[in-house]
Design an enzyme around this catalytic site. Structure first.
Site, mmCIF file in Angstrom:
data_model
loop_
_atom_site.group_PDB
_atom_site.id
_atom_site.type_symbol
_atom_site.label_atom_id
_atom_site.label_comp_id
_atom_site.label_asym_id
_atom_site.label_seq_id
_atom_site.Cartn_x
_atom_site.Cartn_y
_atom_site.Cartn_z
ATOM 1 C CB THR A 66 -1.091 -0.212 1.137
ATOM 2 O OG1 THR A 66 -1.962 0.918 0.990
ATOM 3 C CG2 THR A 66 -0.336 -0.292 2.669
ATOM 4 C CE LYS A 70 -2.327 0.298 -3.532
ATOM 5 N NZ LYS A 70 -3.782 1.064 -3.871
ATOM 6 N N GLY A 131 -13.231 10.623 -11.589
ATOM 7 C CA GLY A 131 -11.968 10.280 -11.035
ATOM 8 C C GLY A 131 -10.987 9.949 -12.061
ATOM 9 C CB ALA A 132 -8.324 10.680 -13.825
ATOM 10 N N GLY A 134 -5.478 6.812 -8.904
ATOM 11 C CA GLY A 134 -4.975 5.208 -8.995
ATOM 12 C C GLY A 134 -6.256 4.052 -9.145
ATOM 13 C CB ALA A 135 -9.069 3.942 -7.092
ATOM 14 C CB ILE A 223 -14.715 3.301 -4.620
ATOM 15 C CG1 ILE A 223 -13.818 4.512 -4.823
ATOM 16 C CG2 ILE A 223 -15.076 2.838 -6.128
ATOM 17 C CD1 ILE A 223 -12.427 4.328 -5.508
ATOM 18 N N GLY A 246 -18.930 1.099 -1.336
ATOM 19 C CA GLY A 246 -17.331 0.806 -1.483
ATOM 20 C C GLY A 246 -16.939 -0.336 -0.881
HETATM 21 P P1 NDP Z 1 -5.679 9.256 -5.883
HETATM 22 O O1 NDP Z 1 -4.903 10.468 -4.951
HETATM 23 O O2 NDP Z 1 -4.865 8.599 -6.820
HETATM 24 O O3 NDP Z 1 -6.810 9.947 -6.580
HETATM 25 C C1 NDP Z 1 -7.673 11.028 -6.011
HETATM 26 C C2 NDP Z 1 -8.910 11.264 -7.085
HETATM 27 O O4 NDP Z 1 -9.864 12.076 -6.391
HETATM 28 C C3 NDP Z 1 -8.443 12.102 -8.227
HETATM 29 O O5 NDP Z 1 -9.206 11.793 -9.178
HETATM 30 C C4 NDP Z 1 -8.619 13.448 -7.821
HETATM 31 O O6 NDP Z 1 -8.691 14.479 -8.847
HETATM 32 C C5 NDP Z 1 -9.986 13.336 -7.141
HETATM 33 N N1 NDP Z 1 -10.051 14.505 -6.217
HETATM 34 C C6 NDP Z 1 -9.390 14.652 -4.979
HETATM 35 N N2 NDP Z 1 -9.937 15.729 -4.201
HETATM 36 C C7 NDP Z 1 -10.899 16.117 -4.988
HETATM 37 C C8 NDP Z 1 -11.644 17.303 -4.938
HETATM 38 N N3 NDP Z 1 -11.560 18.318 -4.082
HETATM 39 N N4 NDP Z 1 -12.452 17.639 -5.997
HETATM 40 C C9 NDP Z 1 -12.798 16.980 -7.148
HETATM 41 N N5 NDP Z 1 -11.753 15.647 -7.226
HETATM 42 C C10 NDP Z 1 -10.960 15.561 -6.368
HETATM 43 O O7 NDP Z 1 -6.472 8.224 -4.729
HETATM 44 P P2 NDP Z 1 -7.023 6.802 -5.259
HETATM 45 O O8 NDP Z 1 -7.485 6.797 -6.564
HETATM 46 O O9 NDP Z 1 -5.804 5.910 -4.874
HETATM 47 O O10 NDP Z 1 -7.972 6.472 -4.132
HETATM 48 C C11 NDP Z 1 -9.082 7.380 -4.273
HETATM 49 C C12 NDP Z 1 -10.254 6.911 -2.968
HETATM 50 O O11 NDP Z 1 -10.705 5.778 -3.336
HETATM 51 C C13 NDP Z 1 -9.503 6.796 -1.612
HETATM 52 O O12 NDP Z 1 -9.740 8.011 -1.092
HETATM 53 C C14 NDP Z 1 -9.949 5.572 -1.009
HETATM 54 O O13 NDP Z 1 -10.728 5.795 -0.058
HETATM 55 C C15 NDP Z 1 -10.636 4.815 -1.955
HETATM 56 N N6 NDP Z 1 -10.271 3.580 -2.589
HETATM 57 C C16 NDP Z 1 -11.088 2.401 -2.061
HETATM 58 C C17 NDP Z 1 -10.908 1.204 -2.340
HETATM 59 C C18 NDP Z 1 -11.822 0.110 -2.087
HETATM 60 O O14 NDP Z 1 -11.574 -1.059 -2.071
HETATM 61 N N7 NDP Z 1 -13.212 0.416 -1.864
HETATM 62 C C19 NDP Z 1 -9.469 0.777 -2.929
HETATM 63 C C20 NDP Z 1 -8.573 1.919 -3.170
HETATM 64 C C21 NDP Z 1 -9.118 3.284 -3.027
HETATM 65 P P3 NDP Z 1 -7.362 15.193 -9.553
HETATM 66 O O15 NDP Z 1 -6.550 14.120 -10.335
HETATM 67 O O16 NDP Z 1 -7.968 16.411 -10.284
HETATM 68 O O17 NDP Z 1 -6.478 15.517 -8.368
#
Ligand code: NDP
Length: 264
Positions: A66, A70, A131-132, A134-135, A223, A246
């Site tokens: 984690t 990763k 979203g774009a 990691g997840a 999620i 999620g």
């Molecule tokens: P990342 O940091 O890689 O991506 C975060 C995403 O959220 C980006 O697309 C970002 O947009 C967007 N974002 C963050 N803040 C804002 C905001 N204020 N307004 C609009 N968009 C926003 O995180 P991950 O993808 O790794 O994880 C995302 C969530 O997924 C985590 O919080 C975690 O809780 C959840 N998760 C759940 C899992 C499950 O098994 N259920 C597994 C993995 C993750 P931008 O690109 O513009 O910054």
């Protein structure tokens, strides 16, 4: 614990928040598997040394990976599956006979299996993902492998959404993929809308999208695991939409992990 107990790890920094050691050790117990999972707290600069040392520990069989390791750990893997290659990230590794690292990423498959497990379907559906990060990348890859009809990507940073679109198009040339603006999106042409942003984790977060723009029979998936029922899902429920929690994304990874580690 016995001398024959198999050891698995959960490698992270920071370590305090990780739940996997408790979860997996209890699953091992329930399934009568002679194994434990230990937390392994490692700074990124020491990852390679630690991994090389773990190769020498013969009763150490694999680990979940984690934040922040990763991406870095992909460089130490001898073999990566398609999900890990596409996402450039690994969340589980195991060792082969020669103690080489084999890496995979179950986030995307976890979402798809969890969704199907609730009797929701993706085949021929028009899907929108917010979203774009990691997840989102992992989920977008997995759902495009599940024969969806079209995909719309909405992200605050539009360049990341376009990068994801390009990567997906390279795999699925005939799939319709659009990128929409975060301030101006249409949702009444989507059957499934997924929040794959981190919005919802914090009580003060705004709802990631306007549910009133969605079709009455659409499915709204989140999620975010904590809280279980996010503001988004509460709103969607109040408007009569079907909702998807999620927690199913992580829960369905347990079966995938068992198959990967060949222990259940
Ligand atoms: P990342 O940091 O890689 O991506 C975060 C995403 O959220 C980006 O697309 C970002 O947009 C967007 N974002 C963050 N803040 C804002 C905001 N204020 N307004 C609009 N968009 C926003 O995180 P991950 O993808 O790794 O994880 C995302 C969530 O997924 C985590 O919080 C975690 O809780 C959840 N998760 C759940 C899992 C499950 O098994 N259920 C597994 C993995 C993750 P931008 O690109 O513009 O910054």
């Amino acid at each position: 614990m016995l001398a024959t107990t198999k050891v698995y790890g959960c490698i992270a920094h920071p370590i305090d928040h990780v739940k996997a050691p408790t979860l997996f050790t209890s699953i091992f117990n329930k399934k009568n598997i002679d194994a434990v999972m230990i937390p392994i707290h490692v700074y990124p600069e020491n990852l390679e040394n630690v991994v090389n040392s773990l190769k020498l520990v013969r009763n150490f069989h694999g680990m979940t990976v984690t934040i922040p390791h990763k991406q870095l750990i992909t460089k130490l893997c001898k073999k990566l599956d398609d999900d890990a290659l596409f996402t450039g990230a690994v969340n589980w590794i195991k060792f082969d006979e020669e103690r080489n690292l084999i890496g995979t990423n179950f986030d995307g498959k976890g979402f798809v299996n969890g969704f199907h497990g609730q009797n929701f379907f993706l085949k021929d559906k028009r899907v929108c993902i917010f979203g774009a990060g990691g997840a989102a990348v992992a989920i977008a890859y997995a759902i495009t492998e599940a024969n969806i009809k079209s995909l719309k990507i909405v992200n605050r940073d539009k360049n990341k959404a376009f990068d994801l679109k390009e990567k997906l198009i390279a795999k699925h040339k005939s799939l319709r993929i659009d990128v929409s603006n975060i301030d101006n999106y249409i949702l009444n042409d989507c059957d499934v809308i997924i929040n794959a942003t981190s919005l919802g984790l914090s009580e003060s977060d705004k709802i990631p999208f306007d549910v009133s723009k969605t079709l009455g029979d659409s499915i709204i998936a989140d999620i975010i695991m904590q809280p279980k029922e996010t503001k988004l899902l509460k709103k969607a429920k109040s408007l009569g939409r079907s909702i998807h929690y999620g927690k199913y994304m992580i829960e369905s990874q347990i079966d995938l992990v068992g198959q990967f580690l060949e222990i259940w």
